[in-house]
Scaffold this motif. Structure first.
Motif, PDB file in Angstrom:
ATOM      1  N   PRO A   1      -2.343   3.258  36.676  1.00  0.00           N
ATOM      2  CA  PRO A   1      -1.570   3.066  37.895  1.00  0.00           C
ATOM      3  C   PRO A   1      -1.163   1.602  38.077  1.00  0.00           C
ATOM      4  O   PRO A   1      -1.914   0.692  37.717  1.00  0.00           O
ATOM      5  CB  PRO A   1      -2.531   3.531  38.989  1.00  0.00           C
ATOM      6  N   THR A   2       0.030   1.368  38.663  1.00  0.00           N
ATOM      7  CA  THR A   2       0.491   0.009  38.983  1.00  0.00           C
ATOM      8  C   THR A   2      -0.057  -0.407  40.333  1.00  0.00           C
ATOM      9  O   THR A   2      -0.508   0.420  41.129  1.00  0.00           O
ATOM     10  CB  THR A   2       2.031  -0.045  39.014  1.00  0.00           C
ATOM     11  N   CYS A   3       0.040  -1.708  40.615  1.00  0.00           N
ATOM     12  CA  CYS A   3      -0.370  -2.223  41.916  1.00  0.00           C
ATOM     13  C   CYS A   3       0.810  -2.133  42.882  1.00  0.00           C
ATOM     14  O   CYS A   3       1.958  -2.384  42.499  1.00  0.00           O
ATOM     15  CB  CYS A   3      -0.834  -3.660  41.793  1.00  0.00           C
ATOM     16  N   PRO A   4       0.588  -1.766  44.143  1.00  0.00           N
ATOM     17  CA  PRO A   4       1.672  -1.627  45.105  1.00  0.00           C
ATOM     18  C   PRO A   4       2.238  -2.994  45.508  1.00  0.00           C
ATOM     19  O   PRO A   4       1.642  -4.033  45.210  1.00  0.00           O
ATOM     20  CB  PRO A   4       1.002  -0.921  46.283  1.00  0.00           C
ATOM     21  N   PRO A   5       3.382  -3.036  46.223  1.00  0.00           N
ATOM     22  CA  PRO A   5       3.928  -4.312  46.706  1.00  0.00           C
ATOM     23  C   PRO A   5       2.906  -5.041  47.563  1.00  0.00           C
ATOM     24  O   PRO A   5       2.182  -4.452  48.371  1.00  0.00           O
ATOM     25  CB  PRO A   5       5.139  -3.877  47.529  1.00  0.00           C
ATOM     26  N   GLY A   6       2.811  -6.346  47.391  1.00  0.00           N
ATOM     27  CA  GLY A   6       1.852  -7.144  48.127  1.00  0.00           C
ATOM     28  C   GLY A   6       0.522  -7.285  47.429  1.00  0.00           C
ATOM     29  O   GLY A   6      -0.379  -7.961  47.946  1.00  0.00           O
TER      30      GLY A   6
ATOM     31  N   ARG B   1       1.529 -17.353  50.808  1.00  0.00           N
ATOM     32  CA  ARG B   1       2.749 -17.958  50.255  1.00  0.00           C
ATOM     33  C   ARG B   1       3.096 -17.408  48.879  1.00  0.00           C
ATOM     34  O   ARG B   1       3.820 -18.047  48.105  1.00  0.00           O
ATOM     35  CB  ARG B   1       2.630 -19.488  50.176  1.00  0.00           C
ATOM     36  N   THR B   2       2.587 -16.194  48.565  1.00  0.00           N
ATOM     37  CA  THR B   2       2.995 -15.479  47.352  1.00  0.00           C
ATOM     38  C   THR B   2       3.289 -14.033  47.739  1.00  0.00           C
ATOM     39  O   THR B   2       2.881 -13.563  48.806  1.00  0.00           O
ATOM     40  CB  THR B   2       1.899 -15.504  46.274  1.00  0.00           C
ATOM     41  N   TYR B   3       4.001 -13.330  46.846  1.00  0.00           N
ATOM     42  CA  TYR B   3       4.404 -11.963  47.180  1.00  0.00           C
ATOM     43  C   TYR B   3       4.705 -11.180  45.917  1.00  0.00           C
ATOM     44  O   TYR B   3       4.924 -11.747  44.827  1.00  0.00           O
ATOM     45  CB  TYR B   3       5.647 -11.995  48.068  1.00  0.00           C
ATOM     46  N   THR B   4       4.709  -9.842  46.097  1.00  0.00           N
ATOM     47  CA  THR B   4       5.283  -8.914  45.122  1.00  0.00           C
ATOM     48  C   THR B   4       6.078  -7.887  45.916  1.00  0.00           C
ATOM     49  O   THR B   4       5.540  -7.228  46.812  1.00  0.00           O
ATOM     50  CB  THR B   4       4.183  -8.209  44.300  1.00  0.00           C
ATOM     51  N   ALA B   5       7.352  -7.779  45.597  1.00  0.00           N
ATOM     52  CA  ALA B   5       8.227  -6.916  46.385  1.00  0.00           C
ATOM     53  C   ALA B   5       8.258  -5.476  45.874  1.00  0.00           C
ATOM     54  O   ALA B   5       8.703  -4.580  46.609  1.00  0.00           O
ATOM     55  CB  ALA B   5       9.640  -7.494  46.397  1.00  0.00           C
ATOM     56  N   HIS B   6       7.800  -5.232  44.642  1.00  0.00           N
ATOM     57  CA  HIS B   6       7.871  -3.892  44.058  1.00  0.00           C
ATOM     58  C   HIS B   6       6.537  -3.563  43.368  1.00  0.00           C
ATOM     59  O   HIS B   6       5.744  -4.469  43.070  1.00  0.00           O
ATOM     60  CB  HIS B   6       9.012  -3.814  43.037  1.00  0.00           C
ATOM     61  N   PRO B   7       6.267  -2.266  43.095  1.00  0.00           N
ATOM     62  CA  PRO B   7       5.064  -1.910  42.307  1.00  0.00           C
ATOM     63  C   PRO B   7       5.109  -2.616  40.960  1.00  0.00           C
ATOM     64  O   PRO B   7       6.159  -2.659  40.298  1.00  0.00           O
ATOM     65  CB  PRO B   7       5.163  -0.396  42.156  1.00  0.00           C
TER      66      PRO B   7
ATOM     67  N   LEU C   1       1.767  -7.139  37.549  1.00  0.00           N
ATOM     68  CA  LEU C   1       1.642  -8.594  37.460  1.00  0.00           C
ATOM     69  C   LEU C   1       0.223  -9.014  37.801  1.00  0.00           C
ATOM     70  O   LEU C   1      -0.396  -8.490  38.728  1.00  0.00           O
ATOM     71  CB  LEU C   1       2.620  -9.265  38.427  1.00  0.00           C
ATOM     72  N   LYS C   2      -0.284  -9.972  37.041  1.00  0.00           N
ATOM     73  CA  LYS C   2      -1.603 -10.505  37.320  1.00  0.00           C
ATOM     74  C   LYS C   2      -1.542 -11.682  38.294  1.00  0.00           C
ATOM     75  O   LYS C   2      -2.586 -12.123  38.776  1.00  0.00           O
ATOM     76  CB  LYS C   2      -2.264 -10.946  36.015  1.00  0.00           C
ATOM     77  N   LYS C   3      -0.302 -12.196  38.547  1.00  0.00           N
ATOM     78  CA  LYS C   3      -0.101 -13.255  39.536  1.00  0.00           C
ATOM     79  C   LYS C   3       1.092 -12.892  40.412  1.00  0.00           C
ATOM     80  O   LYS C   3       2.138 -12.466  39.898  1.00  0.00           O
ATOM     81  CB  LYS C   3       0.159 -14.598  38.844  1.00  0.00           C
ATOM     82  N   CYS C   4       0.929 -13.080  41.700  1.00  0.00           N
ATOM     83  CA  CYS C   4       2.055 -12.828  42.614  1.00  0.00           C
ATOM     84  C   CYS C   4       3.073 -13.950  42.498  1.00  0.00           C
ATOM     85  O   CYS C   4       2.769 -15.066  42.053  1.00  0.00           O
ATOM     86  CB  CYS C   4       1.549 -12.733  44.053  1.00  0.00           C
ATOM     87  N   LEU C   5       4.286 -13.664  42.916  1.00  0.00           N
ATOM     88  CA  LEU C   5       5.382 -14.634  42.826  1.00  0.00           C
ATOM     89  C   LEU C   5       5.313 -15.636  43.977  1.00  0.00           C
ATOM     90  O   LEU C   5       4.994 -15.275  45.115  1.00  0.00           O
ATOM     91  CB  LEU C   5       6.723 -13.905  42.857  1.00  0.00           C
ATOM     92  N   PRO C   6       5.614 -16.922  43.718  1.00  0.00           N
ATOM     93  CA  PRO C   6       5.591 -17.914  44.803  1.00  0.00           C
ATOM     94  C   PRO C   6       6.779 -17.732  45.748  1.00  0.00           C
ATOM     95  O   PRO C   6       7.882 -17.364  45.332  1.00  0.00           O
ATOM     96  CB  PRO C   6       5.680 -19.253  44.056  1.00  0.00           C
ATOM     97  N   CYS C   7       6.536 -17.972  47.022  1.00  0.00           N
ATOM     98  CA  CYS C   7       7.606 -17.852  48.020  1.00  0.00           C
ATOM     99  C   CYS C   7       8.577 -19.041  47.901  1.00  0.00           C
ATOM    100  O   CYS C   7       8.171 -20.165  47.598  1.00  0.00           O
ATOM    101  CB  CYS C   7       7.024 -17.823  49.429  1.00  0.00           C
ATOM    102  N   LYS C   8       9.817 -18.761  48.157  1.00  0.00           N
ATOM    103  CA  LYS C   8      10.850 -19.795  48.088  1.00  0.00           C
ATOM    104  C   LYS C   8      10.765 -20.720  49.299  1.00  0.00           C
ATOM    105  O   LYS C   8      10.398 -20.305  50.399  1.00  0.00           O
ATOM    106  CB  LYS C   8      12.232 -19.138  48.039  1.00  0.00           C
TER     107      LYS C   8
ATOM    108  N   CYS D   1       8.590 -15.851  54.541  1.00  0.00           N
ATOM    109  CA  CYS D   1       8.030 -15.101  53.414  1.00  0.00           C
ATOM    110  C   CYS D   1       6.837 -14.255  53.880  1.00  0.00           C
ATOM    111  O   CYS D   1       6.103 -14.636  54.794  1.00  0.00           O
ATOM    112  CB  CYS D   1       7.590 -16.087  52.333  1.00  0.00           C
ATOM    113  N   SER D   2       6.667 -13.091  53.246  1.00  0.00           N
ATOM    114  CA  SER D   2       5.507 -12.223  53.507  1.00  0.00           C
ATOM    115  C   SER D   2       4.915 -11.804  52.161  1.00  0.00           C
ATOM    116  O   SER D   2       5.417 -12.163  51.105  1.00  0.00           O
ATOM    117  CB  SER D   2       5.920 -10.989  54.323  1.00  0.00           C
ATOM    118  N   SER D   3       3.859 -11.027  52.203  1.00  0.00           N
ATOM    119  CA  SER D   3       3.225 -10.600  50.946  1.00  0.00           C
ATOM    120  C   SER D   3       4.091  -9.623  50.171  1.00  0.00           C
ATOM    121  O   SER D   3       3.886  -9.424  48.973  1.00  0.00           O
ATOM    122  CB  SER D   3       1.870  -9.965  51.232  1.00  0.00           C
ATOM    123  N   THR D   4       5.070  -9.025  50.841  1.00  0.00           N
ATOM    124  CA  THR D   4       5.924  -8.020  50.182  1.00  0.00           C
ATOM    125  C   THR D   4       7.393  -8.449  50.060  1.00  0.00           C
ATOM    126  O   THR D   4       8.195  -7.699  49.510  1.00  0.00           O
ATOM    127  CB  THR D   4       5.879  -6.697  50.959  1.00  0.00           C
ATOM    128  N   SER D   5       7.761  -9.633  50.586  1.00  0.00           N
ATOM    129  CA  SER D   5       9.150 -10.071  50.505  1.00  0.00           C
ATOM    130  C   SER D   5       9.221 -11.591  50.438  1.00  0.00           C
ATOM    131  O   SER D   5       8.364 -12.291  50.985  1.00  0.00           O
ATOM    132  CB  SER D   5       9.957  -9.568  51.709  1.00  0.00           C
TER     133      SER D   5
END
Length: 283
Positions: free
Chosen positions: A40-45, A66-72, A75-82, A96-100
């Motif tokens: 299974p993948t990890c959900p957004p956030g 200050r990091t996020y993942t917008a889609h399932p 990734l082992k690291k969340c993306l940094p917020c702009k 920025c939020s954990s999902t956007s």
């Protein structure tokens, strides 16, 4: 020899059976294939903390601040917020939020020149219209300002108007046009028409001539008229000790002392000294 051939044949049969099984593995939505199994993948956030194996599924943990993942994802690291940089005209429209991710837009006076998925990557300052131009369309967040040149007979001082101003009609106001209008300046009117100006100049010149003639006449009259000193000498003609004589040719007055006059009278003949009244009584 026969035994060895059987082993090889068995091996080939097993390989041919494994290949179809591998190709036939299809993971469901929200899963990914790893080492021949669907995980299974990890959900957004969330991000992957530990991958799955035969005994356990995928271990997911929330994204750091200050990091996020917008889609399932896996990734082992969340993306940094702009970060919206004010130096480039960017302002934060949505945090920025954990999902956007952060959504940036342009500050007033700028428009977005590079848009990606509703995110503005670069802002550019709106165009400033020059004198002699008008604003045909004011700039927005997505479009630059559009400037146009003023039509003939109109002007704009600084290019901040939505419509150029017409030149002043001097003749309609009964005035003369001193300077014509341009694209950047209005016409300049004068209260003096050319005819009035010429008349004024002639009047001034005539006044000056009259003044000059009057000064010259006064000068010549004063030169011919006896001076105040000479008139005063005439008035003193009968003062004691002096006898006033007529003016000389040059206008001067000759004064003769009284004592000198008496001597001349006594030295004259008796007949000359006799009064006229006695001469009139002689036979």
């Amino acid at each position: 020899m026969v035994k060895r051939g059987c082993v090889m044949m068995f091996s080939m049969i097993m390989i041919t059976q494994l290949i179809p099984c591998t190709e036939a593995l299809e993971c469901r939505t929200g899963e990914y294939e790893l080492d021949g199994q669907c995980c299974p993948t990890c959900p957004p956030g969330y991000r992957v903390d530990e991958i799955c194996h035969t005994m356990r599924g995928t271990m997911c943990v929330p994204c750091d601040p200050r990091t996020y993942t917008a889609h399932p994802s896996v990734l082992k690291k969340c993306l940094p917020c702009k970060v919206c940089d004010l130096e480039f005209g960017l302002v934060t429209r949505r945090e920025c939020s954990s999902t956007s991710n952060t959504v940036c837009s342009c500050s007033p006076g700028y428009f977005c020149a590079d848009v990606k998925n509703d995110h503005c990557e670069m802002c550019v300052a709106h165009r400033v219209c020059s004198p002699g131009q008008y604003i045909k369309s004011r700039g927005t967040e997505r479009n630059n300002t559009i400037c146009e040149k003023c039509p003939a007979g109109t002007f704009s001082l600084n290019g901040t108007l939505h419509q150029c101003l017409p030149w002043t009609n001097c003749s309609a106001q009964g005035l003369s046009e001193e300077n014509p209008g341009t694209y950047t300046t209005d016409a300049v009117c004068s209260s003096h028409s050319p005819h009035t100006y010429i008349t004024t100049v002639i009047s001034v010149i005539s006044t000056i001539i009259v003044i000059i003639i009057a000064v010259m006449l006064c000068y010549f009259i004063k030169k011919k008229k006896p001076s105040a000193y000479k008139v005063a000498r005439r008035a003193k003609a009968f003062e004691p000790g002096e006898i006033c004589h007529p003016l000389e040719a040059d206008g001067s007055v000759t004064n003769i002392p009284v004592q000198e006059t008496r001597q001349q009278v006594e030295s004259a003949p008796q007949k000359e000294r006799m009064p006229k009244s006695q001469d009139s009584r002689e036979p």
